[in-house]
Design an enzyme around this catalytic site. Structure first.
Site, PDB file in Angstrom:
ATOM      1  N   CYS A  49      49.512  46.653  29.949  1.00  0.00           N
ATOM      2  CA  CYS A  49      48.387  46.631  29.496  1.00  0.00           C
ATOM      3  C   CYS A  49      47.524  45.872  28.959  1.00  0.00           C
ATOM      4  O   CYS A  49      48.551  44.830  27.670  1.00  0.00           O
ATOM      5  CB  CYS A  49      48.508  48.301  28.396  1.00  0.00           C
ATOM      6  N   GLU A  78      42.221  51.946  18.807  1.00  0.00           N
ATOM      7  CA  GLU A  78      41.873  51.753  19.307  1.00  0.00           C
ATOM      8  C   GLU A  78      40.655  52.982  20.633  1.00  0.00           C
ATOM      9  O   GLU A  78      40.795  53.897  19.773  1.00  0.00           O
ATOM     10  CB  GLU A  78      43.822  52.316  20.266  1.00  0.00           C
ATOM     11  N   HIS A 137      43.646  43.765  27.561  1.00  0.00           N
ATOM     12  CA  HIS A 137      42.179  43.416  28.105  1.00  0.00           C
ATOM     13  C   HIS A 137      41.948  43.024  28.851  1.00  0.00           C
ATOM     14  O   HIS A 137      42.006  41.440  28.699  1.00  0.00           O
ATOM     15  CB  HIS A 137      41.423  43.538  26.095  1.00  0.00           C
ATOM     16  N   GLU A 147      39.152  52.425  23.873  1.00  0.00           N
ATOM     17  CA  GLU A 147      38.647  52.059  25.351  1.00  0.00           C
ATOM     18  C   GLU A 147      38.135  52.511  25.723  1.00  0.00           C
ATOM     19  O   GLU A 147      38.229  54.169  26.798  1.00  0.00           O
ATOM     20  CB  GLU A 147      40.558  51.384  25.273  1.00  0.00           C
ATOM     21  N   HIS A 178      35.613  49.360  24.085  1.00  0.00           N
ATOM     22  CA  HIS A 178      35.819  48.100  23.976  1.00  0.00           C
ATOM     23  C   HIS A 178      36.517  48.178  25.820  1.00  0.00           C
ATOM     24  O   HIS A 178      37.221  48.828  26.046  1.00  0.00           O
ATOM     25  CB  HIS A 178      36.017  47.201  23.604  1.00  0.00           C
TER      26      HIS A 178
END
Length: 173
Positions: A65, A110, A67, A112, A30
């Site tokens: 940080c 994670e 999303h 990412e 993601h």
């Protein structure tokens, strides 16, 4: 943890959306972003993640940080979260992207595709205590020393991308 976030392919192209916690349970790739804010003295603003974060609680990391939400542009999300986490904002420039995967002891993953942004500001942060346990400005030479001496005090993604951020920062300044 109600936000839907953006599922991406290995080139960073959006291909769907998923609940944020579901992404971290399943390890679905993601979109994410990391913000690095330096002051005019060349010191990096670090945050210590709140102790009760769903992973990496209490660890030191870059300024901010998170999303982007489904349908949200990544630069807009970076500004939103910089304000929500650190109570500040500044001009941001996207430096690069990288992918990483890290499995945590609590079973979360994670996975990412991370967009890395940099800004310069002397604005004093007003951190949100639900997100941030502490903050500090640090000279980059001392930071590198600390990372070598106590890497367990820092987040996985921070250790992966810091060197490239510092290299670009030194070229710009």
């Amino acid at each position: 943890m109600e936000d839907n976030i953006i599922i991406v392919d290995t080139a960073g192209n959006a291909i769907g959306e998923i609940n944020k916690m579901d992404a971290h349970i399943s390890g679905t790739l993601h979109r994410a972003f990391s913000v690095f804010v330096f002051n005019s003295k060349g010191q990096l603003l670090l945050q210590q993640r709140a102790l009760d974060k769903y992973h990496s609680g209490g660890l030191w990391t870059n300024t901010c940080c998170s999303h982007p939400r489904a349908g949200e542009f990544t630069p807009d999300a970076a500004h939103r979260r910089l304000q929500e986490e650190m109570g500040m904002d500044c001009e941001l420039t996207e430096l690069f992207q990288f992918s990483y995967r890290h499995e945590f002891a609590n079973g979360l993953i994670e996975n990412e595709y991370d967009h890395v942004f940099m800004g310069i500001s002397d604005e004093l942060p007003l951190p949100n205590p639900a997100e941030v346990a502490g903050f500090r400005y640090i000279d980059t030479d001392l930071l590198i020393f600390e990372l070598l001496e106590q890497p367990e005090q820092y987040t996985a993604w921070f250790k992966i991308c810091l060197e490239q951020v510092l290299e670009i920062y030194r070229q710009i300044i």
